[in-house]
Design an enzyme around this catalytic site. Sequence first.
Site, mmCIF file in Angstrom:
data_model
loop_
_atom_site.group_PDB
_atom_site.id
_atom_site.type_symbol
_atom_site.label_atom_id
_atom_site.label_comp_id
_atom_site.label_asym_id
_atom_site.label_seq_id
_atom_site.Cartn_x
_atom_site.Cartn_y
_atom_site.Cartn_z
ATOM 1 C CG ASP A 62 -1.657 1.225 1.468
ATOM 2 O OD1 ASP A 62 -2.367 1.647 0.537
ATOM 3 O OD2 ASP A 62 -1.550 1.811 2.568
ATOM 4 C CG ASP B 83 -1.409 7.450 0.504
ATOM 5 O OD1 ASP B 83 -0.364 8.056 0.212
ATOM 6 O OD2 ASP B 83 -2.390 7.380 -0.253
#
Length: 181
Positions: free
Chosen positions: A8, A10
């Site tokens: 991922d 953020d």
Amino acid sequence: MNRAVFFDRDDTLIRNVPYLKNDELIEIPQGLEVYLSRLKQVGFLLFIISNQSGVARGLLTPEDVEKVNKKLLEKLGGTFFEKIYLSYEGPSQELNWDRKPQPTMIWKAATEYDVDFEKSFFVGDRLADILCGRNGGCRTIFIDQGKKDLESYISRRLSTFIVNSVFEAIEKILSTLTLKE
């Protein structure tokens, strides 16, 4: 077949700034490039898998997202990632084909890069990340930020491993290799 690590973006690779479009606000943990290099050295393909619903919400443009991703790669100073897969869908759209927790983005990577999910990992800080990895057949690593909410509780219960940072996640991945050798 190749083994991969899906990250991922953020709050996993960079500090989360909601609907980030100012590439000067990117904060990467110091030393991350050293850890990414270690994964590359042992043969992992690396990918970024990111929901960017700010586009559907009208808060960002695809160009804003691309600018931030380009700056992220520049700041890391290497060619660590094979590809960045993005979903611009919003959570309230009727059909969310690409958006995590659907595994569509990692399935695309598997098709393009011959990825073996059983030898692969998904690293993230949200339930959508853990479900995306599980739905695609990967082992999952939850970066636990100590939140006491239901989403974090479920993420802890469903993930293969629980760690406190992206560095610990990479160490955990590397340790699984030495256990099998």
